[in-house]
Design an enzyme around this catalytic site. Structure first.
Site, PDB file in Angstrom:
ATOM      1  N   GLY A 162      -7.238   7.726   5.361  1.00  0.00           N
ATOM      2  CA  GLY A 162      -7.509   8.483   6.728  1.00  0.00           C
ATOM      3  C   GLY A 162      -6.041   8.593   7.687  1.00  0.00           C
ATOM      4  O   GLY A 162      -5.973   8.678   8.914  1.00  0.00           O
TER       5      GLY A 162
ATOM      6  N   HIS B 148      -0.224  12.371   2.050  1.00  0.00           N
ATOM      7  CA  HIS B 148      -1.408  12.240   2.869  1.00  0.00           C
ATOM      8  C   HIS B 148      -2.685  11.855   2.065  1.00  0.00           C
ATOM      9  O   HIS B 148      -3.028  12.413   1.147  1.00  0.00           O
ATOM     10  CB  HIS B 148      -1.715  13.535   3.627  1.00  0.00           C
ATOM     11  CG  HIS B 148      -2.853  13.410   4.765  1.00  0.00           C
ATOM     12  ND1 HIS B 148      -2.771  13.132   5.855  1.00  0.00           N
ATOM     13  CD2 HIS B 148      -4.124  13.516   4.415  1.00  0.00           C
ATOM     14  CE1 HIS B 148      -3.786  13.058   6.627  1.00  0.00           C
ATOM     15  NE2 HIS B 148      -4.748  13.249   5.662  1.00  0.00           N
ATOM     16  N   CYS B 149      -2.971  10.467   2.487  1.00  0.00           N
ATOM     17  CA  CYS B 149      -4.077   9.944   1.703  1.00  0.00           C
ATOM     18  C   CYS B 149      -5.349   9.803   2.523  1.00  0.00           C
ATOM     19  O   CYS B 149      -5.572   9.255   3.658  1.00  0.00           O
ATOM     20  CB  CYS B 149      -3.886   8.341   1.582  1.00  0.00           C
ATOM     21  SG  CYS B 149      -4.952   7.534   0.491  1.00  0.00           S
ATOM     22  N   PRO B 150      -6.393  10.736   2.206  1.00  0.00           N
ATOM     23  CA  PRO B 150      -7.606  10.548   2.865  1.00  0.00           C
ATOM     24  C   PRO B 150      -8.446   9.274   2.776  1.00  0.00           C
ATOM     25  O   PRO B 150      -9.168   9.290   3.633  1.00  0.00           O
ATOM     26  CB  PRO B 150      -8.339  11.800   2.203  1.00  0.00           C
ATOM     27  CG  PRO B 150      -7.897  11.892   0.769  1.00  0.00           C
ATOM     28  CD  PRO B 150      -6.418  11.606   0.874  1.00  0.00           C
TER      29      PRO B 150
END
EC number: 2.3.1.225
Length: 481
Positions: A191, A186-188
């Site tokens: 997003g 999961h890449c912030p």
């Protein structure tokens, strides 16, 4: 003769007096409106993102501000002093970065649909049968299945939230609350989750962003050096303060971006994911026991499959319409078995089935009463105006019941209860004498106490028969409505 106008009555309205013209049409809802995961949807479900989008906006601002300052303050000077190709190359890189960032942020990463209540209940039964446990027994965690992929045993884990066995390389994202196919991480910064359907866009984004960052940083330094040769270093910094800001941003970000690009280049060449590499699931050497079963054994083939292969369609159909009879996904139960997890909503069809079932039960209950035998003989006493209890029910039409066959038992018990006090009158007697023994029903005298008791019970039985007859008639009439 006047024409008669008839208004059509709507059979689907909730009230018989409700006009069909006043009925409001319920707009059909799309699936993204009831999506169970923690996601945001925009543009009527076309854009799908995670709820934590603050870092994504920071990424977008940094790219736009840095590139805008470069094109506004550095490119005019560099195009004159060096070559006009600099702003052209910079523009190509900028549009390539934005063209890969938006698909990786706004697309479905490969979310797997959750099981419906029926599917979840059926799967729970299969698991209990396989584990040899009952519905109320203890289920030994974890629950897994094993499959063979290219000679390597791969375990499929059961997801208690989505109620499915996750396919190979899939994992559940705790931030988005979804199972993602070929989950990478999961890449912030974008997003969104990075999975099977948007991994190539994510890789091309960080790769092109690395080139753009290096490109801007290099030509910003060139711009400052050229100006410092003419007016001095301090005067050059005063003349172009935007170049200083660009150099600072690029200097602190280029290391992480370039390092991330190199790491994912290694993962693509070996056909691994970030999740698998962190866990140490596979080894790159074929000779070892835990070799990677997904690698093609060739770096070029692995890169072509990851970057040039076909993109699978979305499995959640987020813009599709919800059908009235479509079951919704099962709610998470944290491992608690939920047999019979059915929908609580009921429609008109279910109500009709319930009414038909009630009619059938009432008719079935009334049928044995029509075929029951009489309780008393024809010689016994009957009420005036009522047919004898021993006579056939010739005056009853079809559907009118007669007293049930269990009534003689009640009469016999009542007769015995009348006999027992007779024993108590002869205080010391343990057994009845022949004189005290009850006579057959047709041999009792008219004035004997037993005959009087029999007569009173006959009257009580007839009144009970009348009440029972009226009750069953009411039930039969109700069932025919």
């Amino acid at each position: 003769m006047k024409d008669c106008e008839y208004s059509e009555i709507s059979t689907h309205s909730s009230s018989p007096m409700e006009s069909p013209h006043k009925k409001k049409k319920i707009a059909a809802r799309r699936k993204w409106e009831v999506f169970p995961g923690r996601n945001k949807f925009f543009c009527n479900g076309r854009i799908m993102m995670a709820r934590q989008t603050g870092v994504f906006y920071l990424t977008l601002i940094l790219i736009l501000v840095t590139s805008g300052l470069f094109f506004a303050f550095d490119c005019p000077y560099l195009a004159v002093k060096i070559t006009p190709a600099i702003p052209v190359v910079g523009g190509i890189l900028f549009f390539f970065v934005m063209g890969t960032l938006l698909p990786s942020s706004f697309s479905d990463p490969g979310v797997l649909p959750r099981a419906t209540p029926d599917e979840a209940a059926d799967l729970e039964r299969q698991i209990d049968i396989a584990n040899g446990t009952s519905s109320g027994g203890y289920r030994p965690p974890p629950r897994t299945k094993e499959v063979i992929i290219n000679g390597q045993t791969v375990k499929l884990k059961y997801c208690f939230t989505c109620k499915i066995f996750r396919p190979p390389r899939a994992s559940h994202c705790s931030l988005c609350d979804n199972c993602v196919e070929r989950f990478d991480h999961h890449c912030p910064w974008v997003g969104n989750c990075v999975g099977k359907r948007n991994y190539r866009f994510f890789y091309m984004f960080i790769l092109s962003l690395s080139f753009l960052t290096v490109f801007i940083f290099a030509f910003v330094i060139t711009h400052v050096i050229l100006r410092s040769q003419q007016t001095g270093f301090l005067n050059a910094l005063k003349d172009s303060p935007a170049s200083v800001l660009e150099a600072v941003v690029c200097f602190f970000s280029v290391w992480s971006i370039v390092g991330l690009s190199g790491f994912h280049t290694y993962l693509i060449s070996s056909n691994q994911t970030t999740n698998e590499d962190i866990k140490g699931s596979w080894s790159n050497k074929r000779g070892k026991e835990n070799y990677n079963p997904y690698s093609y054994g060739n770096i070029f083939t692995n890169c072509c499959v990851a970057l040039c292969g076909p993109i699978s369609p979305s499995l959640i159909d987020r813009r599709g319409y919800i059908q009235p009879d479509t079951p919704q996904p099962a709610a998470p139960s944290n491992g608690i078995t939920m047999y019979g997890a059915m929908q609580s909503q009921s429609d008109m069809c279910d109500q009709d089935q319930c009414i038909q079932s009630t009619k059938f039960v009432l008719q079935a209950a009334a049928t044995p009463l029509l075929q029951s035998e009489p309780s008393l003989t024809s010689d016994e006493m009957h009420l005036p105006g009522k047919p004898g209890l021993g006579t056939p029910c010739t005056s009853l039409t079809l559907g009118q019941p007669t007293p049930p066959s269990s009534m003689p038992n009640l009469a016999a018990e009542a007769a015995l209860s009348d006999i027992m006090p007779l024993k108590d009158e002869h205080g010391g007697h343990q057994f009845l004498t022949p004189d005290e023994a009850p006579s057959p029903p047709r041999m009792l005298g008219a004035g004997s106490p037993l005959a009087h008791s029999r007569t009173m019970h006959g009257l009580g039985l007839a009144s009970q028969d009348s009440l029972h007859e009226d009750s069953v008639l009411g039930l039969v009439k109700l069932s025919s409505v």
